[in-house]
Design an enzyme around this catalytic site. Structure first.
Site, mmCIF file in Angstrom:
data_model
loop_
_atom_site.group_PDB
_atom_site.id
_atom_site.type_symbol
_atom_site.label_atom_id
_atom_site.label_comp_id
_atom_site.label_asym_id
_atom_site.label_seq_id
_atom_site.Cartn_x
_atom_site.Cartn_y
_atom_site.Cartn_z
ATOM 1 C CB SER A 144 125.314 45.266 100.535
ATOM 2 O OG SER A 144 126.199 45.904 101.346
ATOM 3 C CE1 TYR A 157 124.584 48.331 103.013
ATOM 4 C CE2 TYR A 157 122.396 49.739 102.748
ATOM 5 C CZ TYR A 157 123.728 49.101 102.042
ATOM 6 O OH TYR A 157 123.885 48.986 100.889
HETATM 7 P P1 NAP Z 1 120.600 54.779 96.940
HETATM 8 O O1 NAP Z 1 121.047 55.767 97.700
HETATM 9 O O2 NAP Z 1 120.801 53.684 97.951
HETATM 10 O O3 NAP Z 1 119.084 54.940 96.750
HETATM 11 C C1 NAP Z 1 118.384 54.354 95.595
HETATM 12 C C2 NAP Z 1 117.027 55.117 95.300
HETATM 13 O O4 NAP Z 1 116.122 54.386 96.113
HETATM 14 C C3 NAP Z 1 117.274 56.625 95.559
HETATM 15 O O5 NAP Z 1 116.543 57.227 94.570
HETATM 16 C C4 NAP Z 1 116.315 56.590 96.752
HETATM 17 O O6 NAP Z 1 115.695 57.768 96.933
HETATM 18 C C5 NAP Z 1 115.307 55.400 96.467
HETATM 19 N N1 NAP Z 1 114.443 55.148 97.749
HETATM 20 C C6 NAP Z 1 114.861 55.181 98.805
HETATM 21 N N2 NAP Z 1 113.829 54.826 99.510
HETATM 22 C C7 NAP Z 1 112.724 54.662 98.968
HETATM 23 C C8 NAP Z 1 111.464 54.002 99.267
HETATM 24 N N3 NAP Z 1 110.870 53.946 100.436
HETATM 25 N N4 NAP Z 1 110.573 54.056 98.138
HETATM 26 C C9 NAP Z 1 111.107 54.134 97.106
HETATM 27 N N5 NAP Z 1 112.500 54.436 96.601
HETATM 28 C C10 NAP Z 1 113.183 54.711 97.753
HETATM 29 O O7 NAP Z 1 121.140 54.533 95.721
HETATM 30 P P2 NAP Z 1 122.524 53.529 95.235
HETATM 31 O O8 NAP Z 1 123.594 53.859 96.092
HETATM 32 O O9 NAP Z 1 122.580 53.532 93.713
HETATM 33 O O10 NAP Z 1 122.399 52.289 95.682
HETATM 34 C C11 NAP Z 1 121.315 51.388 95.121
HETATM 35 C C12 NAP Z 1 121.110 49.923 95.823
HETATM 36 O O11 NAP Z 1 122.341 49.389 96.035
HETATM 37 C C13 NAP Z 1 120.643 50.030 97.251
HETATM 38 O O12 NAP Z 1 119.887 48.981 97.624
HETATM 39 C C14 NAP Z 1 121.907 49.949 98.028
HETATM 40 O O13 NAP Z 1 121.900 49.632 99.538
HETATM 41 C C15 NAP Z 1 122.712 48.733 97.225
HETATM 42 N N6 NAP Z 1 124.152 49.094 97.155
HETATM 43 C C16 NAP Z 1 124.984 50.235 97.067
HETATM 44 C C17 NAP Z 1 126.314 50.166 97.050
HETATM 45 C C18 NAP Z 1 127.258 51.355 96.710
HETATM 46 O O14 NAP Z 1 128.289 51.443 97.087
HETATM 47 N N7 NAP Z 1 126.562 52.604 96.380
HETATM 48 C C19 NAP Z 1 126.936 48.984 97.302
HETATM 49 C C20 NAP Z 1 126.107 47.951 97.430
HETATM 50 C C21 NAP Z 1 124.740 47.940 97.526
HETATM 51 P P3 NAP Z 1 116.621 58.991 97.794
HETATM 52 O O15 NAP Z 1 117.333 59.624 96.755
HETATM 53 O O16 NAP Z 1 115.337 59.999 97.972
HETATM 54 O O17 NAP Z 1 117.142 58.228 98.777
HETATM 55 C C1 GCO Z 2 129.323 51.650 103.805
HETATM 56 C C2 GCO Z 2 129.069 51.623 102.536
HETATM 57 C C3 GCO Z 2 128.401 50.341 102.053
HETATM 58 C C4 GCO Z 2 128.016 50.411 100.579
HETATM 59 C C5 GCO Z 2 127.818 48.949 99.952
HETATM 60 C C6 GCO Z 2 128.938 48.003 100.089
HETATM 61 O O1 GCO Z 2 128.941 52.674 104.679
HETATM 62 O O2 GCO Z 2 129.807 50.767 104.286
HETATM 63 O O3 GCO Z 2 127.804 52.435 102.357
HETATM 64 O O4 GCO Z 2 127.472 49.913 102.802
HETATM 65 O O5 GCO Z 2 126.862 51.067 100.348
HETATM 66 O O6 GCO Z 2 126.683 48.535 100.608
HETATM 67 O O7 GCO Z 2 128.513 46.866 99.498
#
Ligand code: NAP
Ligand code: GCO
Length: 258
Positions: A144, A157
């Site tokens: 992230s 986080y």
């Molecule tokens: P997300 O909301 O972070 O969740 C990903 C999936 O993981 C969801 O289906 C969630 O279920 C599931 N999950 C949560 N806890 C779990 C557990 N204990 N066991 C199994 N599955 C579990 O989705 P996302 O935004 O697509 O992010 C995916 C990954 O990228 C995450 O690691 C997130 O931190 C990272 N990330 C996201 C962003 C962004 O901007 N979106 C940016 C950087 C990194 P639920 O739906 O029930 O929560």
């Molecule tokens: C926040 C966002 C970020 C993104 C991502 C950024 O609240 O700042 O959720 O944390 O999810 O991780 O890379």
């Protein structure tokens, strides 16, 4: 360009029902991998199976809480029996709680760290032995911007994702000689349900992020497909312990002057 081919490989994407996990799993399948995914409950898995079917992608879906070591061991054993040894692990499952630190309970802090840091450890330690027996493997940890930067309300986080960066480097260090490459993929701010609250019309964070992003847009899950295939493929066999940021330039940029 066979170096980007995943033909004959089995890939597990955790939390792969939607969002970033779904996009990455779809890309790995398009590159030739046999994809499996898990999610937290049957509703999510069923929704995911429907979405993959609509995209004409053959997958197996499993219900598994990635923080539960026994459940993870059982799932990996089932995958090995039903599909094959996992060649590519994508630690994508995640959660976030946006709470000012002094108002956050220790329990909430622990819950976030459990999913975002402890679970990737559990997943990796469970799949590595079979990878070693098979002659190698790929582990991709979804990091992230908060692996590098902090901001208000995301202390748990950021601590977890910072730790995940170092866990990535340590797995690379400990198992590189066994032909296991462990790298991080660090998305910027991506349009998924997790960031939906930050993108609500008029939300100040939306303009803030656009001013911090040279690309002047939020990322899309499709932006992660190519980098994920690269890190999952033989093309990255000499890349180890690296965090590949896919952020539109956020980490390079001081931000647009007001
Ligand atoms: P997300 O909301 O972070 O969740 C990903 C999936 O993981 C969801 O289906 C969630 O279920 C599931 N999950 C949560 N806890 C779990 C557990 N204990 N066991 C199994 N599955 C579990 O989705 P996302 O935004 O697509 O992010 C995916 C990954 O990228 C995450 O690691 C997130 O931190 C990272 N990330 C996201 C962003 C962004 O901007 N979106 C940016 C950087 C990194 P639920 O739906 O029930 O929560
Ligand atoms: C926040 C966002 C970020 C993104 C991502 C950024 O609240 O700042 O959720 O944390 O999810 O991780 O890379």
């Amino acid at each position: 360009m066979d170096i980007f081919s995943l033909n004959g490989k089995v890939a597990l994407v955790t939390g792969g029902s939607y969002g970033i996990g779904f996009a990455i799993a779809s890309a790995l399948a398009e590159a030739g991998a046999r994809v499996v995914f898990n999610d937290l409950n049957q509703v999510l898995v069923d929704n995911g199976l429907a979405a993959y079917s609509k995209a004409d992608i053959k997958v197996n879906g499993y219900v598994c809480d990635v923080t539960d070591e026994a459940a993870v061991q059982a799932m990996v054993t089932q995958i090995e029996e039903e599909v094959g040894v996992i060649d590519i692990l994508v630690n994508n499952a995640g959660m976030i709680k946006r709470i000012p630190m002094t108002e956050m309970s220790a329990e909430d802090f622990r819950k976030v760290v459990d999913v975002d840091l402890n679970a990737p450890f559990i997943m990796a330690k469970t799949v590595i032995p079979s990878m070693v027996k098979k002659g190698g493997g790929k582990i991709i940890n979804i990091c992230s911007m908060m692996s590098e930067l902090g901001r208000e309300t995301v202390s748990a986080y950021a601590a977890a994702k910072g730790g995940l960066k170092m866990l990535t480097k340590n797995i690379a260090s400990e198992f590189g000689h066994l032909n296991i490459q462990c790298n991080g993929l660090g998305p910027g701010y991506i349009e998924t349900p997790q960031t939906a609250p930050l993108r609500e019309p008029g939300h100040p964070f939306n303009n803030f992020i656009l001013a911090k992003t040279p690309a002047n847009r939020w990322g899309r899950t499709d932006d992660l497909k190519g980098p994920a295939v690269f890190l999952a493929s033989p093309a990255s066999d000499f890349v180890n312990g690296h965090i590949l940021y896919v952020d539109g330039g956020i980490l390079a940029y001081i931000g647009k002057q007001p």
